[in-house]
Design a protein around this motif. Sequence first.
Motif, PDB file in Angstrom:
ATOM      1  N   LEU A  12     -36.858 -64.312  89.587  1.00 12.28           N
ATOM      2  CA  LEU A  12     -37.736 -63.525  90.438  1.00 12.28           C
ATOM      3  C   LEU A  12     -37.362 -63.649  91.903  1.00 12.28           C
ATOM      4  CD1 LEU A  12     -41.250 -64.404  89.049  1.00 12.28           C
ATOM      5  CD2 LEU A  12     -40.047 -62.270  88.775  1.00 12.28           C
ATOM      6  N   ALA A  81     -49.579 -60.808  91.893  1.00 18.12           N
ATOM      7  CA  ALA A  81     -48.665 -61.643  91.120  1.00 18.12           C
ATOM      8  C   ALA A  81     -48.647 -63.055  91.685  1.00 18.12           C
ATOM      9  CB  ALA A  81     -47.259 -61.049  91.149  1.00 18.12           C
ATOM     10  N   HIS A  83     -46.191 -65.029  91.764  1.00 19.49           N
ATOM     11  CA  HIS A  83     -44.975 -65.302  92.522  1.00 19.49           C
ATOM     12  C   HIS A  83     -45.069 -64.827  93.968  1.00 19.49           C
ATOM     13  CE1 HIS A  83     -43.585 -61.166  91.198  1.00 19.49           C
ATOM     14  NE2 HIS A  83     -43.123 -61.157  92.433  1.00 19.49           N
ATOM     15  N   SER A  86     -45.984 -67.841  96.089  1.00 14.51           N
ATOM     16  CA  SER A  86     -45.159 -69.031  95.927  1.00 14.51           C
ATOM     17  C   SER A  86     -44.532 -69.453  97.255  1.00 14.51           C
ATOM     18  CB  SER A  86     -44.054 -68.757  94.913  1.00 14.51           C
ATOM     19  OG  SER A  86     -43.122 -67.823  95.448  1.00 14.51           O
ATOM     20  N   TYR A 128     -48.960 -70.226  84.935  1.00 13.22           N
ATOM     21  CA  TYR A 128     -47.801 -69.465  85.410  1.00 13.22           C
ATOM     22  C   TYR A 128     -46.546 -70.317  85.348  1.00 13.22           C
ATOM     23  CZ  TYR A 128     -44.535 -67.507  88.819  1.00 13.22           C
ATOM     24  OH  TYR A 128     -43.411 -67.034  89.450  1.00 13.22           O
ATOM     25  N   PRO A 130     -42.740 -70.199  86.590  1.00 15.91           N
ATOM     26  CA  PRO A 130     -41.784 -69.452  87.424  1.00 15.91           C
ATOM     27  C   PRO A 130     -40.391 -69.356  86.816  1.00 15.91           C
ATOM     28  CG  PRO A 130     -42.202 -71.619  88.356  1.00 15.91           C
ATOM     29  CD  PRO A 130     -43.183 -71.449  87.236  1.00 15.91           C
ATOM     30  N   ASN A 133     -41.361 -66.575  84.007  1.00 14.59           N
ATOM     31  CA  ASN A 133     -42.170 -65.495  84.593  1.00 14.59           C
ATOM     32  C   ASN A 133     -43.459 -65.247  83.821  1.00 14.59           C
ATOM     33  OD1 ASN A 133     -39.897 -65.176  86.244  1.00 14.59           O
ATOM     34  ND2 ASN A 133     -39.103 -63.491  85.009  1.00 14.59           N
ATOM     35  N   ASP A 136     -47.826 -64.442  85.189  1.00 16.23           N
ATOM     36  CA  ASP A 136     -47.626 -64.159  86.612  1.00 16.23           C
ATOM     37  C   ASP A 136     -48.850 -63.467  87.216  1.00 16.23           C
ATOM     38  OD1 ASP A 136     -46.397 -63.888  89.066  1.00 16.23           O
ATOM     39  OD2 ASP A 136     -44.985 -62.339  88.427  1.00 16.23           O
ATOM     40  N   SER A 233     -44.218 -55.994  94.097  1.00 18.00           N
ATOM     41  CA  SER A 233     -44.759 -57.078  93.277  1.00 18.00           C
ATOM     42  C   SER A 233     -46.257 -57.209  93.455  1.00 18.00           C
ATOM     43  CB  SER A 233     -44.113 -58.414  93.652  1.00 18.00           C
ATOM     44  OG  SER A 233     -42.811 -58.510  93.155  1.00 18.00           O
ATOM     45  N   SER A 248     -44.247 -57.372  88.082  1.00 21.02           N
ATOM     46  CA  SER A 248     -43.838 -58.769  88.010  1.00 21.02           C
ATOM     47  C   SER A 248     -42.338 -58.968  88.216  1.00 21.02           C
ATOM     48  CB  SER A 248     -44.279 -59.371  86.669  1.00 21.02           C
ATOM     49  OG  SER A 248     -43.946 -60.743  86.577  1.00 21.02           O
ATOM     50  N   TRP A 249     -41.499 -58.470  87.313  1.00 16.06           N
ATOM     51  CA  TRP A 249     -40.065 -58.743  87.448  1.00 16.06           C
ATOM     52  C   TRP A 249     -39.245 -57.698  86.709  1.00 16.06           C
ATOM     53  CZ3 TRP A 249     -36.993 -60.372  83.140  1.00 16.06           C
ATOM     54  CH2 TRP A 249     -37.716 -60.658  81.973  1.00 16.06           C
ATOM     55  N   THR A 263     -47.165 -58.088  84.278  1.00 12.06           N
ATOM     56  CA  THR A 263     -48.145 -59.008  83.712  1.00 12.06           C
ATOM     57  C   THR A 263     -49.123 -58.208  82.866  1.00 12.06           C
ATOM     58  OG1 THR A 263     -47.960 -60.428  85.650  1.00 12.06           O
ATOM     59  CG2 THR A 263     -49.909 -60.728  84.258  1.00 12.06           C
TER      60      THR A 263
END
Length: 276
Positions: A12, A81, A83, A86, A128, A130, A133, A136, A233, A248-249, A263
């Motif tokens: 991610l 999300a 992430h 983060s 979650y 990372p 993923n 998320d 995101s 998400s990704w 997600t």
Amino acid sequence: MFRTVVRAMTGLFALVAAAAVIPLGSPVPAAADSIVIGGQPAHVKDSPWVVALSSRNRFGGTRAGQFCGAVLVRPTKVLTAAHCLSREALGIDVSQVHDLRIIAGRDELTGSGGREVAVKETWINPGYNPTTNSGDLAVLTLADALPGESVIPMATAGDRADEPGSAALVYGWGDTSGSGDYVTSLRSAQVRVLPDSTCERAYPGGRGAAYEASTMLCAGEPHGGHDACQGDSGGPLVAGGRLIGLVSWGNGCGMAGSPGVYTRISAAAGWMAGSS
């Protein structure tokens, strides 16, 4: 969404981590995330639950500090999300981002309409992961309530809105080409929810993250061309008038054979039990 053509690091954060080290206040695009590929202009009057996540201290004022998308699900509750909050994305712990806020009711990030509301509290899904993923999701509690009519209902377990083949819309202020062409006005793109088997073939794991149907869903078009991208995101994927996913990704943006992964909101009720 934090998407890269080659998903290194945790799948991610390759693009985000680079953005996070840019000096504060620099006039740069939103932190690595994604914008809508193959989309069209959208308006918050038609989708008032779409909000932008912002920190001018971390990402400068060029795009009003926007670095992720988010969605209003209660007058004081916003989903995004995990992430996005983060350390890799922000450069510091989220508890140190003192100007974290959402921008609501504004198509144009640099405009003067709508409201900017401070985030009072953040909750990151403790499940979650990372690396994979999975899970998320984060919940933001706002300092002031937004109108109840601006919220969107969330899909629940067994909801048909996220069934394969369902038409959906993804929203964001991100990159529109996959080459860093960020916009400041809200856009949306129509995609279709894809079968889990398609997503599992696209993302089998190995060198990158694997698709997990229990916590994720994916959407796009078989030949690509419509997708979320960097800067989107945490933004909403909506079908049947309900929130079914959060950006998400994925692998690249709008690439054939590489759909966007979201997600799965119908799986999230259990995760959010400790967030209120």
